[in-house]
Structure formats: structure tokens, C-alpha cells
Write an enzyme that holds these catalytic residues in place. Structure first.
Site, short mmCIF file in Angstrom:
data_model
loop_
_atom_site.label_atom_id
_atom_site.label_comp_id
_atom_site.label_asym_id
_atom_site.label_seq_id
_atom_site.Cartn_x
_atom_site.Cartn_y
_atom_site.Cartn_z
N LYS A 35 0.92 -1.07 -0.11
CA LYS A 35 0.11 0.16 -0.07
C LYS A 35 1.20 1.05 0.14
O LYS A 35 0.79 2.04 -0.41
CB LYS A 35 -1.38 -0.14 1.06
N GLU B 134 10.69 -4.63 4.41
CA GLU B 134 10.50 -6.33 3.83
C GLU B 134 10.16 -6.21 2.96
O GLU B 134 10.99 -6.65 1.84
CB GLU B 134 9.62 -7.08 4.56
N GLY C 8 -4.76 -2.67 4.88
CA GLY C 8 -4.40 -3.31 4.48
C GLY C 8 -4.85 -4.69 4.41
O GLY C 8 -4.53 -5.70 3.83
N ARG C 9 -5.43 -4.94 6.09
CA ARG C 9 -6.00 -6.60 6.56
C ARG C 9 -7.08 -6.44 5.84
O ARG C 9 -8.24 -7.19 5.76
CB ARG C 9 -5.81 -6.49 7.92
N GLU D 278 -5.20 -7.28 14.83
CA GLU D 278 -4.48 -5.99 13.81
C GLU D 278 -6.16 -4.88 14.78
O GLU D 278 -5.72 -3.77 14.91
CB GLU D 278 -4.51 -6.30 13.18
N HIS E 148 -6.39 -34.32 17.31
CA HIS E 148 -5.31 -34.82 17.63
C HIS E 148 -4.02 -34.29 17.98
O HIS E 148 -2.68 -34.33 18.59
CB HIS E 148 -4.30 -35.98 16.95
N LYS F 184 7.45 -1.09 12.51
CA LYS F 184 8.13 -0.75 10.96
C LYS F 184 9.66 0.28 11.16
O LYS F 184 10.73 0.37 10.40
CB LYS F 184 7.48 0.36 10.02
C1 G6Q Z 1 -2.56 -4.17 7.88
C2 G6Q Z 1 -1.12 -3.70 8.52
C3 G6Q Z 1 0.22 -4.06 7.75
C4 G6Q Z 1 0.14 -3.77 6.42
C5 G6Q Z 1 2.17 -3.91 6.20
C6 G6Q Z 1 2.39 -3.72 4.80
O1 G6Q Z 1 -3.62 -3.49 7.51
O2 G6Q Z 1 -1.10 -1.90 8.33
O3 G6Q Z 1 -0.21 -5.48 7.80
O4 G6Q Z 1 -0.71 -4.40 5.56
O5 G6Q Z 1 2.27 -3.17 6.97
O6 G6Q Z 1 1.91 -2.39 4.81
P1 G6Q Z 1 2.01 -1.99 2.90
O7 G6Q Z 1 1.39 -3.06 2.07
O8 G6Q Z 1 2.38 -1.00 3.48
O9 G6Q Z 1 3.43 -2.62 2.71
#
Ligand code: G6Q
Length: 557
Positions: A215, A221, A276-277, A362, A393, A518
Site C-alpha cells: 500500500k 521487508e 491493509g487487512r 490487529e 490430535h 516499522k
Molecule cells: C494492515 C497493516 C499491515 C500492512 C503491512 C504492509 O492492516 O497495516 O499489516 O498491511 O505492514 O504494509 P504495506 O502494504 O504498506 O507494505
């Protein structure tokens, strides 16, 4: 830990008469066994259910009565749930700490719908991105989009993390049955190089397409893995122009995408009003569309939308996400459950618990209310789980006979995607579902000491083999797992999370803890990378760990 915000003696929520009525009600009800509740109301199992968008919810094995539900609905009314739902669908800035609307529902609204953000209807933009995704997916799937050397794309690697990864991974696994089998789909998220190396080791760069999903397009990462992908590609293909055929981006940040070297004609956008989620149904789901095709992707969006409409317009007492959200409040705040086990009896949903962990924890892992005060009640429970029957199990022992109350969500489907005859003349799927149904029954009703004794069990073993029961669960049944059902199921949990956040009066749509992570690693990364012994000014534990890491790394080098 020192609270940063002083705790009020009691919050507006716990001072509400509706909250206090539930507390009073929980005392006597907490002492009643599900055996008793079913005996007192033989039709309970038929009555306590709700249905929407192809999902059937049986909540009769929750430790509630009609009175509990009435009180929970009164609490929801007092917390303004109805109005908060309307505010979300209207595009109000309900994510107050980030000052943003929360409009994942616009991602799956039909083409003719009208949803305004700052006076502009966003639905045509959403549809335009979907159309571009569909056209691109079609070209990759039919082989007319080729790699730099002219070979067709056989491998797709989606690089992203958190919300830009967990949804696509889960959806790919969940809908694998519908996917293009001659293509390979992989997902790289971890900054641990192993993730990238293992995902690419047997692939030909000339046949591999990378989707860089971020986003913000600033996440350490993802950008690190994207650079690794670029180097891997260029090393084999030896030409910068290859990037144009092997990389596409999904982001809201065109400037950073361009800086990375991906032209915006190969970028699929989304918007800051998609968390994001909550983004697996946006362009972040491009890998899903490549795997299952545009028509199936649209069927998934239709499933989401069917649940959205149900949530928006159904009276609260028949509303699935409202009921599951209020039951979660009941279990967490009035019966004291700290966790929820999610138990899909469908192997394709093996990543669903991991996906739900982010969605729920989250979103509702917050201790500050919308008014900026520290809460004096429990918020988001811990979600975890594994597919059945594997979990049986392993950790089910603790759910049956441990000392903690663990409400369970069982999820099952009536038709097998892979029918397999079993040796007794039935189908393996019947065995799978028999286990689901039997587990929920055993958790609710247990086995009394008298029943165990009657089986001839030696007296000393009777307590060990007795099952108290009274362990609450809900069961969600659908006809079969398909794109539409998956959309409806995910939307059910999304809205249930929102309902809980409304009651707890927290912002379910920010994630300051993630933002902290981050920023945190940056300083330490510089200290670890520094070639001379850096001056360290952390606490003594952190300083020692950094020094030891550097020493051992250098010794082994
Ligand atoms: C989701 C969070 C988080 C995010 C990641 C990746 O709701 O904000 O999990 O999606 O940190 O972020 P970017 O999409 O900006 O790389």
C-alpha cells in the site's frame, strides 16, 4: 507496564446500565450448563440460528439464553451500533486516528452503486481497476503476456507482507481448487532471505512474474524482497528492459512505484480508505485473480457484497455479523474467555486462522478508547486455530479438559470438493464432517462421571475420563467452499470485528503497533550493519545482544 493514560474509575461503557445488566445476568447464567439449557428448550438447536449469503450459523451451543441476546442487543443499541454501521457505509471518517473513511465495502459494490468519498463517487474507479486487472490476468492466463525472452508466464510470485500478503495467501489456498493448475503461485513476505530463496530456487526467471504488493511502497521487508527479485531476474535475463515484462506493482503510492522502476502503466492502484487487512478484494488480490480468473474473482466479490448488504440492512437480531460480534463480546467480557479457536473442517482453509489472526487482533488489539482513555474492560481476544481433524490430535485436549474457557468457531461445508470413497462405502468427507459435528456436541455436553462409571471405568480413572462440557461453540455451515462462499465468510468476520470494536469504543482500523515495528528496526539495523564498533546507548540487555550478535557473526565469517 506503566499505563500512559490514566485509567478512569469506570469507563462510559462499563457504567452503562445495559453493561451492568449483562454482568448481573452473567452470574446465574454462568452456573447453568448447556445440558440444562437444551433440556429446558428442546427446540433450541433449531431456533438459535441465522442465515445469510449462503452461510448458516448455529449458535445454540453458545452459553446464552433469549434474555442474554435481548440484553446484548440493548447494549448494541446503547452503543449506537445501527448508526455506526450506517456511518461506515456512508463513508464517514470513522477511522478517527488516521482521519480516514473505512470503505472496503466499496471494493465489492456493484458497478452501478454510488459511494462518495469527499464528494466523489469512488465506485467507477474501483470498477476501472478491476477491469484492468481482468484484462491483464486474461493476457497472462492465455499466454499472450510473455516474459522478456518470449516465454509465457508459468510462475507468479506475490511479494508483500501483513495485509498485503495474508489475504492473498489465504485466498489462493482456499480457492486452489478453482485455480489454473499449470501455473505456480508463491508468496514471499519475510525479510528472512530463506523465504525468497526457497520460493524461487526451482523457477526459471524467464517464466516468472513478480507482483510487488505494498500500500505504502515503503515497507522494509517488501522493498528488500522486491530488490532481491529484481537482482534475481536481471542476473538471469541480463537486461533492464526485462523489468517491464516481469514486474507489476499494486500500491497507492505511484511515486515510489516509479522510483523502484515499475512504470505506472503496470501499476494497479487502490486507495487510502482501504485498510491493509481489509484489502484482499482490492488489486492486492491480483494473484488471486491470476489464479482463479476474473469471473471467479467477481463471484468472490459478489459473496462479499451479499454479506455487506445483509449486514447493512438486516435487523440486528437476525444479522449474522452482529450476532457473532455480540457473542464474542459475551464470551470475552462476561464469561472471561481470553481466546477464540477457529476450526475449519476444510483443508483448503488451512491459512484461514492465520488470516483471521491479523484481521481480528490487529483490528481490536487496542487498549485506548476513541475518547483517548484507557479501557477498563478486555478487548480483542487471541485468535488461533488449525484445520480439523488435525487439531483434534493436538490442542483439542486443552479445549475439552483444560482449565480455560475457549469458545470455538467450527466451519464446515456440506459438499466435498475432492470426493474420496472411504473403505466403509461412504465418503471421506462424511467422516470429516462427522468429526466436526461430534466435537461440537462433546464440547457442549461432555460426559458425566455417572456415564463414565457406567462404562465400567475403574473408579480412580473416572475423574480423568469425565468431560465437564459446557464449552461454547458456534458452527458455520455452507453448501461448499467456492469463491462466493469465501467472500461471504470473510465479510462475516470483517463486520463481526467492526461490531466488537463499536461496543468496545475503539478504532478497529488503525495499527499504531505495526507502525512502531516499522520504525523500530531501522536504528538497530544501522548499528548492526556498522563496520566499526558503534557507540550503543540502549539498555544493557539490548546493547549486549547487539554486541554478541556482531561478534558471533564475525567469528563465523
Ligand atoms: C494492515 C497493516 C499491515 C500492512 C503491512 C504492509 O492492516 O497495516 O499489516 O498491511 O505492514 O504494509 P504495506 O502494504 O504498506 O507494505
Amino acid at each position: 507496564m506503566e499505563p500512559s493514560v490514566s485509567a478512569p474509575s469506570s469507563s462510559p461503557l462499563t457504567r452503562r446500565p445495559q453493561w451492568q445488566a449483562l454482568q448481573e445476568h452473567a452470574g446465574p447464567l454462568g452456573r447453568r450448563h448447556l445440558r440444562e439449557l437444551f433440556a429446558a428448550d428442546p427446540a433450541r438447536g433449531e431456533r438459535l440460528h441465522a442465515e445469510a449469503a449462503g452461510l448458516y450459523l448455529d449458535y445454540s451451543k453458545q452459553r446464552v439464553t433469549g434474555e442474554t441476546l435481548r440484553l446484548l442487543l440493548e447494549l448494541a443499541g446503547a452503543c449506537g451500533l445501527h448508526e455506526r454501521i450506517a456511518a461506515m457505509f456512508r463513508g464517514d471518517r470513522i477511522n478517527t486516528t488516521e482521519d480516514r473513511p473505512v470503505l472496503h465495502v466499496a471494493l465489492r459494490a456493484p458497478a452501478g452503486a454510488h459511494i462518495d468519498v469527499d464528494g466523489r463517487n469512488v465506485v467507477p474507479e474501483v470498477q476501472a481497476v478491476l477491469d484492468r486487472m481482468a484484462a491483464f490476468s486474461e493476457r497472462v492466463r492465455d499466454g499472450s503476456w510473455t516474459g522478456h525472452t518470449g516465454k509465457r508466464v508459468r510462475n507468479v510470485i506475490s511479494i508483500g507482507i501483513g495485509g498485503s500478503d495474508l489475504g492473498p495467501v489465504m485466498a489462493y489456498e482456499a480457492l486452489r481448487h478453482y485455480s489454473r493448475r499449470e501455473m505456480t503461485f508463491r508468496f514471499v513476505s519475510n525479510v528472512d532471505g530463506t523465504d525468497f530463496v526457497e520460493a524461487t530456487r526451482d523457477l526459471d526467471p524467464a517464466e516468472t512474474l513478480f507482483i510487488i504488493c505494498s500500500k505504502t511502497f515503503t515497507t522494509l521487508e517488501t522493498l528488500t524482497n522486491a530488490q532481491a527479485a529484481r537482482a534475481w531476474c536481471l542476473q538471469a535475463l541480463g537486461d533492464e528492459r526485462a523489468i517491464a515484462k516481469h514486474f507489476v506493482a499494486v500500491s497507492t503510492n505511484a511515486t515510489e512505484v516509479q522510483k523502484f522502476g515499475i512504470d505506472t502503466t503496470r501499476m494497479f492502484g487502490f486507495w487510502d480508505w482501504v485498510g491493509g487487512r481489509y484489502s484482499m478484494d482490492s488489486a492486492i488480490g491480483l494473484s488471486t485473480m491470476l489464479a482463479i480468473g476474473a469471473d471467479n474473482f467477481r463471484a468472490m466479490l459478489a459473496g462479499f457484497h451479499a454479506m455487506d448488504e445483509h449486514f447493512r440492512s438486516t435487523p440486528l437480531q437476525h444479522n449474522l455479523p452482529v450476532l457473532t460480534g455480540l457473542l464474542a463480546i459475551w464470551n470475552a467480557n462476561f464469561l472471561g474467555a481470553a481466546t477464540v479457536a477457529v476450526l475449519p473442517y476444510e483443508h483448503y482453509l488451512k491459512r484461514f486462522p492465520a488470516y483471521l489472526q491479523q484481521l481480528t487482533m490487529e483490528s481490536n488489539g487496542k487498549h485506548i478508547s476513541l475518547d483517548g482513555a484507557r479501557v477498563d474492560y478486555a478487548t480483542g481476544p487471541i485468535y488461533w486455530g488449525e484445520p480439523g481433524t488435525n487439531g483434534q490430535h493436538s490442542f483439542y485436549q486443552l479445549i475439552h479438559q483444560g482449565t480455560r474457557l475457549i469458545p470455538c468457531d467450527f466451519i464446515g461445508f456440506c459438499r466435498a470438493l475432492n470426493p474420496m470413497p472411504d473403505p466403509h462405502g461412504g465418503d471421506q468427507h462424511d467422516l470429516l464432517m462427522a468429526n466436526l459435528i461430534a466435537q461440537s456436541e462433546a464440547l457442549a455436553f461432555g460426559k458425566t462421571a455417572a456415564e463414565v462409571t457406567a462404562e465400567g471405568t475403574p473408579a480412580a480413572l473416572v475423574p480423568h475420563r469425565t468431560f465437564e462440557g459446557n464449552r461454547p461453540s458456534s458452527t458455520i455451515l455452507a453448501e461448499r467452499l467456492d469463491p462466493h462462499t469465501l467472500g461471504a465468510l470473510v465479510a462475516l468476520y470483517e463486520h463481526s470485528v467492526f461490531v466488537q470494536g463499536v461496543i468496545w469504543n475503539i478504532d478497529s482500523f488503525d495499527q499504531w503497533g505495526v507502525e512502531l515495528g516499522k520504525a523500530l528496526a531501522k536504528r538497530t539495523a544501522a548499528e548492526i550493519a556498522s563496520s566499526n564498533d558503534p557507540e550503543l546507548s540502549h539498555d544493557s540487555s539490548t546493547n549486549t545482544l547487539i554486541r554478541r550478535y556482531r561478534r558471533l557473526r564475525e567469528a563465523s565469517a
